[in-house]
Design an enzyme around this catalytic site. Sequence first.
Site, PDB file in Angstrom:
ATOM      1  N   CYS A   1       5.539  20.269  -5.235  1.00 47.76           N
ATOM      2  CA  CYS A   1       6.635  19.562  -5.398  1.00 47.76           C
ATOM      3  C   CYS A   1       7.906  20.355  -5.932  1.00 47.76           C
ATOM      4  CB  CYS A   1       6.284  18.929  -7.048  1.00 47.76           C
ATOM      5  SG  CYS A   1       7.552  18.211  -7.905  1.00 47.76           S
TER       6      CYS A   1
ATOM      7  N   HIS B   1       0.786  -1.280  -0.074  1.00 54.59           N
ATOM      8  CA  HIS B   1       0.085  -0.063  -0.092  1.00 54.59           C
ATOM      9  C   HIS B   1       0.587   1.199   0.112  1.00 54.59           C
ATOM     10  CE1 HIS B   1      -3.917  -2.102   1.584  1.00 54.59           C
ATOM     11  NE2 HIS B   1      -3.633  -2.431   0.395  1.00 54.59           N
TER      12      HIS B   1
ATOM     13  N   ALA C   1       0.033 -10.092  18.630  1.00 57.63           N
ATOM     14  CA  ALA C   1       1.186 -10.271  17.744  1.00 57.63           C
ATOM     15  C   ALA C   1       2.547 -10.337  18.486  1.00 57.63           C
ATOM     16  CB  ALA C   1       0.978  -9.480  16.497  1.00 57.63           C
TER      17      ALA C   1
HETATM   18  P1  OAD Z   1      -7.577  -3.343  10.164  1.00 58.90           P
HETATM   19  O1  OAD Z   1      -7.568  -2.066  11.096  1.00 58.90           O
HETATM   20  O2  OAD Z   1      -8.794  -3.624   9.140  1.00 58.90           O
HETATM   21  O3  OAD Z   1      -7.396  -4.869  11.109  1.00 58.90           O
HETATM   22  C1  OAD Z   1      -6.421  -4.931  11.914  1.00 58.90           C
HETATM   23  C2  OAD Z   1      -6.657  -6.393  12.602  1.00 58.90           C
HETATM   24  O4  OAD Z   1      -5.295  -6.283  13.608  1.00 58.90           O
HETATM   25  C3  OAD Z   1      -7.840  -6.705  13.184  1.00 58.90           C
HETATM   26  O5  OAD Z   1      -8.285  -8.192  12.749  1.00 58.90           O
HETATM   27  C4  OAD Z   1      -7.548  -6.815  14.849  1.00 58.90           C
HETATM   28  O6  OAD Z   1      -8.101  -7.865  15.353  1.00 58.90           O
HETATM   29  C5  OAD Z   1      -5.962  -7.261  14.579  1.00 58.90           C
HETATM   30  N1  OAD Z   1      -5.105  -6.641  15.743  1.00 58.90           N
HETATM   31  C6  OAD Z   1      -5.301  -5.674  16.395  1.00 58.90           C
HETATM   32  N2  OAD Z   1      -4.188  -5.488  17.296  1.00 58.90           N
HETATM   33  C7  OAD Z   1      -3.600  -6.681  17.198  1.00 58.90           C
HETATM   34  C8  OAD Z   1      -2.376  -7.242  17.923  1.00 58.90           C
HETATM   35  N3  OAD Z   1      -1.643  -6.527  19.095  1.00 58.90           N
HETATM   36  N4  OAD Z   1      -2.016  -8.338  17.703  1.00 58.90           N
HETATM   37  C9  OAD Z   1      -2.670  -8.979  16.766  1.00 58.90           C
HETATM   38  N5  OAD Z   1      -3.692  -8.693  15.882  1.00 58.90           N
HETATM   39  C10 OAD Z   1      -4.184  -7.422  16.267  1.00 58.90           C
HETATM   40  O7  OAD Z   1      -6.120  -3.149   9.346  1.00 58.90           O
HETATM   41  P2  OAD Z   1      -5.683  -3.842   8.078  1.00 58.90           P
HETATM   42  O8  OAD Z   1      -6.210  -5.173   7.977  1.00 58.90           O
HETATM   43  O9  OAD Z   1      -4.302  -3.791   7.886  1.00 58.90           O
HETATM   44  O10 OAD Z   1      -5.666   0.277   3.428  1.00 58.90           O
HETATM   45  O11 OAD Z   1      -6.534  -2.911   6.888  1.00 58.90           O
HETATM   46  C11 OAD Z   1      -6.223  -3.327   5.696  1.00 58.90           C
HETATM   47  C12 OAD Z   1      -6.293  -1.916   4.966  1.00 58.90           C
HETATM   48  O12 OAD Z   1      -7.580  -1.111   5.196  1.00 58.90           O
HETATM   49  C13 OAD Z   1      -5.038  -0.850   5.411  1.00 58.90           C
HETATM   50  O13 OAD Z   1      -3.958  -1.300   4.874  1.00 58.90           O
HETATM   51  C14 OAD Z   1      -5.786   0.367   4.905  1.00 58.90           C
HETATM   52  C15 OAD Z   1      -7.168   0.311   5.628  1.00 58.90           C
HETATM   53  O14 OAD Z   1      -8.117   0.816   4.870  1.00 58.90           O
HETATM   54  C16 OAD Z   1      -5.615   1.574   2.987  1.00 58.90           C
HETATM   55  O15 OAD Z   1      -5.402   2.739   3.256  1.00 58.90           O
HETATM   56  C17 OAD Z   1      -5.728   1.164   1.561  1.00 58.90           C
END
Ligand code: OAD
Length: 248
Positions: free
Chosen positions: A149, A121, A233
């Site tokens: 820029c 990303h 994690a």
């Molecule tokens: P999310 O915020 O959707 O999900 C975070 C995940 O991490 C959840 O499933 C939580 O249960 C888990 N979580 C939180 N704390 C944790 C910990 N300490 N240990 C283990 N797990 C934990 O984030 P992403 O999946 O990264 O995209 O979201 C994907 C994308 O959506 C991001 O890259 C961003 C967002 O919109 C863009 O901006 C394009």
Amino acid sequence: MPHSSDLQALAGLLQIPQRVVVLTGAGVSHESGIPTFRGSGGLWRHYRPEDLATPQAFAREPELVWEWYHWRRTLIAQARPNPAHHALVALEARSPDFTLLTQNVDGLHALAGSRRLIEIHGSIWEVRCTVCQAVTVERRLDLPPLPRCPSCGGLLRPNVVWFGEALDAERLVAASEAAQHAQVMLVVGTSAVVQPAASFALWAKRAGACLAEFNLEPTPLTRHCDFAFHGQAGELLPAFLASLASRL
Ligand code: OAD
């Protein structure tokens, strides 16, 4: 499919060299003090993605979008890699064939020392000119509200992927290839709902990889996993690395 939560059994699989791919999301950086997107305290609870993370939002209100990114850059600048990031560096060091795919734009994997890393990303520490498309690293926090820029004067934007935008083609190809050739794939701290990232894990699974998830809670991916570990994690990954080391 029933999954196992036996860390030793997963560690056992890695006793012979495997092609290892790790996919991470915001959960990995949560223990570094960076809010996730979804869930309690998640950024999307307070902001609407369509107001802040789309090309249309930026065209409409670049000041608002930049204000959000200035705030996030300041927050992330204070964050340090946590034990989860460090465990993945250790896993890379002991894996002859390893790729880390991250959805995170915070740069903490690189700061921890991960090298075989694809930031699918983009990076919050890069800016891209909306006119000449030049991409530059920009770490200063005292940028003007609407940075320009230095070469052509065009409006700069964060070099991150927004909703409705395509991933960088080279990174997408490299990430898909890594996923499809994985023998073991660890999916850490992602809600597994944003595409195509979430599909990488399914492609790996379909191609025969063993899938292991590390998350606070189950996700839509959990039922496809061979292993699922629930917890932080920053605790689970170091424990997994300790299991690996104890088997040497
Ligand atoms: P999310 O915020 O959707 O999900 C975070 C995940 O991490 C959840 O499933 C939580 O249960 C888990 N979580 C939180 N704390 C944790 C910990 N300490 N240990 C283990 N797990 C934990 O984030 P992403 O999946 O990264 O995209 O979201 C994907 C994308 O959506 C991001 O890259 C961003 C967002 O919109 C863009 O901006 C394009």
